[in-house]
Design an enzyme around this catalytic site. Sequence first.
Site: not given
Lengths: 275, 275, 275, 275
Positions: B1-3
């Site tokens: 999960m990135c941002r």
Amino acid sequence: MCRWLAYSGSPILLEELLYKPDHSLIDQSLHARLGVETTNGDGFGVGWYGANIDTPAVFRSVEPAWNERNLRELAGHVESPLFLAHIRASTGTAVQQTNCHPFRYGRWLWVHNGLVHDFSRLKRDLALAVDESLYTSIEGSTDSEMLFYLALTLGLEDDPPGAVERMVGLVEEAGHHHGIEHPLQMTIATTDGNSVWAFRYSSEGRPRSLYYSTDMRTVREMYPERPRLQEVSDETRIIVSEPIVELAGAWNEVPESSYGLVREGEDELHPFRPR
Amino acid sequence: MCRWLAYSGSPILLEELLYKPDHSLIDQSLHARLGVETTNGDGFGVGWYGANIDTPAVFRSVEPAWNERNLRELAGHVESPLFLAHIRASTGTAVQQTNCHPFRYGRWLWVHNGLVHDFSRLKRDLALAVDESLYTSIEGSTDSEMLFYLALTLGLEDDPPGAVERMVGLVEEAGHHHGIEHPLQMTIATTDGNSVWAFRYSSEGRPRSLYYSTDMRTVREMYPERPRLQEVSDETRIIVSEPIVELAGAWNEVPESSYGLVREGEDELHPFRPR
Amino acid sequence: MCRWLAYSGSPILLEELLYKPDHSLIDQSLHARLGVETTNGDGFGVGWYGANIDTPAVFRSVEPAWNERNLRELAGHVESPLFLAHIRASTGTAVQQTNCHPFRYGRWLWVHNGLVHDFSRLKRDLALAVDESLYTSIEGSTDSEMLFYLALTLGLEDDPPGAVERMVGLVEEAGHHHGIEHPLQMTIATTDGNSVWAFRYSSEGRPRSLYYSTDMRTVREMYPERPRLQEVSDETRIIVSEPIVELAGAWNEVPESSYGLVREGEDELHPFRPR
Amino acid sequence: MCRWLAYSGSPILLEELLYKPDHSLIDQSLHARLGVETTNGDGFGVGWYGANIDTPAVFRSVEPAWNERNLRELAGHVESPLFLAHIRASTGTAVQQTNCHPFRYGRWLWVHNGLVHDFSRLKRDLALAVDESLYTSIEGSTDSEMLFYLALTLGLEDDPPGAVERMVGLVEEAGHHHGIEHPLQMTIATTDGNSVWAFRYSSEGRPRSLYYSTDMRTVREMYPERPRLQEVSDETRIIVSEPIVELAGAWNEVPESSYGLVREGEDELHPFRPR
């Protein structure tokens, strides 16, 4: 807030403790449970003794431990009867290899969890208290390394508990001189390749967590599926900032203001009094 | 999960969004709130447009963003009217500069949050679908970069929404061919230096979070103490994986299976349908 | 042996000097011609002034400069009227970001080529001579940074040439006290964002090489194909450890034991006398 | 242009060959003598076999080898009877860990010096020729790793010389198809933990240099002061891109278009013919 682990006993692959347990040290680099910060991603290090205890090896890197392929390779191929491992959460100083633990001087290794409060104000006074012949070996900029060199200055190689007590006394005096109420937070492990000394202390009386394995029978029962652990001797001990597996009876807390000595023969636990 | 974060509007210092908000993107690298993983420590990147929009700059590094001094320096000295920033949590591929977002091709930038499920099984088929003349520009090993080159192959430069819809269609078909039920999870931003397109889609219908700023009046009110933000135009927009400040009314969620277009003039929001 | 470059004049893209000349600074990181070592691969840095000269930016990295993609990106997008760049060949201290030049204090930048002979023996005495309020800002372990903080202690901000002369006097006295015959080798550039001072000195009278551009007319003739350089003002100056292009008449050697001052208006060249 | 070294024989500390000789591999990272480039500063790697030859360890890093403290620590503490070491000078692909040699697949290691000419034009065709089940294990972007996976596809594990000959045949055919006259330059070492195969070949008939140690009696005489080397068996062999010590009679050149096999028992040297 950092995390560290000390192992002393039958030779095992580093990965048996660094990677394989459910809540291994490497897992704690992403998901620590005790303490304020849950991420210890500001570098790591491991120091180990091989055939020649006069020259321990030290592998340190600024990568987050959970990412580091070289650490995983190393841990899967290096076996040792005595090693210290550390994952770092910087309290402000630079993220660089020379600030990663363990620190080494001759055959001695040193890891620290905690901090010197207002270190930037105390740094010069503390640096001046380091013996001239030792001063030039300081490579990094952390409070932790400074504590090591102060302890070396104050006799670590001859009387480890006394030297650490004097070191803490010196830091507290310097701190109070600068108006810092509670100068020091620490759990520390240090070793000469034969024995491991582990200290738990805080100026304000609420030190960082510290645990030691009760006995290896329990650890063996914890990991029935791990043949290597079944073979370790009864004298094998693990000391950790945070338990690497949740199992009733496996871990004892090191009491506040005390230190333990782990070596061949009977272990010891004593009160710690800054001098 | 990135941002990730996309900004389009009046030129501002990157730090106004990357560092200064309470829950800035850099803060999210240590403490993300939405999603499974709270740490995005596997590298970061920022791409920005300056005077010449034909050659956007890209700064990428494998250090955790919270540590990176060079990023802080850059963010404090570089001003831009349009930039994309990304913090990475690897879903398995190597932590290396060529795997950090944004990816760049010509004047186009691309960031992605999400993953191709079972990417290792699909990788060869997807690689074969990339145009021969583009194939050799692939530098890294991520699913995200592969999606970018597929979109380029399928017409990104001429018809961005259509190309992304065709890319998703192609990936889902390849996935189903390999028996993967829900092949794709994605929020994506891409830009040519003039407009920003932001997509939110998931094969299983539960895409990663995505928000856009309602209007700059609200943002200005959020930061009354920040004179630079008071001066930005009404057309300025921020699109983010996770709100960078908690304020009622400041953020709108991008609906599932839709995409937005941000540019000078009226913004647009449309349904997204894989082809 | 390191290499550095100082630029002062009309704003230009950093790449005009860092990458484009035949024998640019980045080329010198692999192929230096003057001096003992031909490789300067132990890190690099660039510091530049933008709109606000009170807060220069500093970008430093331990990668060899010839490899660094981020430096190339930055150099292609950042324009500045005054910058210092440095490529490092370590003389023994650790390869880490905090040991890379330029060093910064407030609005001041500092680069150094050369060394303090037997620095490890002098280090403690020199550290004690640093003002208490400055001491805590020392982040690295190099002789170069120590010289900077000694110069700051001795008045760099008010009287740069005098402070550097006093600093050299202090280092030489400390060296002689320890029986070191020729304590110091140096070329140094320092700047406050308005003026650049460049020093060339060695205790034994054979300092590292140092050159300055004669005048910009010559430089323009050197690069007829580079329109940006055709536009720089006549007052623009470049100071370098090693000429970045081989052209008769373009470069003047800074004489031994002297320093130059570059600023708007007439430049100056004076003798340098340690005090 | 890279440099590599293969060792097979009595177990020794890696540092005996990586650091201690006058012109050791690490020294060659700064000062290579043969070939066009003198600096091999774009990363390095070492792969070694321990007790379990099924799982060789691989330590790779993008730092220049001459700087790397962890490599020095490792080399001083790890002993192995069979290891490959490599220092890299990139021919264009990114400097990242996944592009460093040795490459590993199962129990096999692979190092390469040389290049595929116009690799970017051939890359897609070569990638398509890699077996589907192997394709997904490719992590980096180099020609060298591609050659390894082609050789694996063509039977490396069963018939190493035949597989490498078929691989070269395939690359040359692909190259000629794209109008590349001389597609391949290579010296290669590969090993399964028991034997080492070393290849020297170039499409144009002027391959990179390659040498093997004549016999260990000579090597022992070269290093009378190194007790560890006095104890190695007569069957011990060293294969190197460039001699690590200049001594008449110590090294034999591997002839052009040939390969050697080093293992317990009699070594072999055969002609190499692309198929």
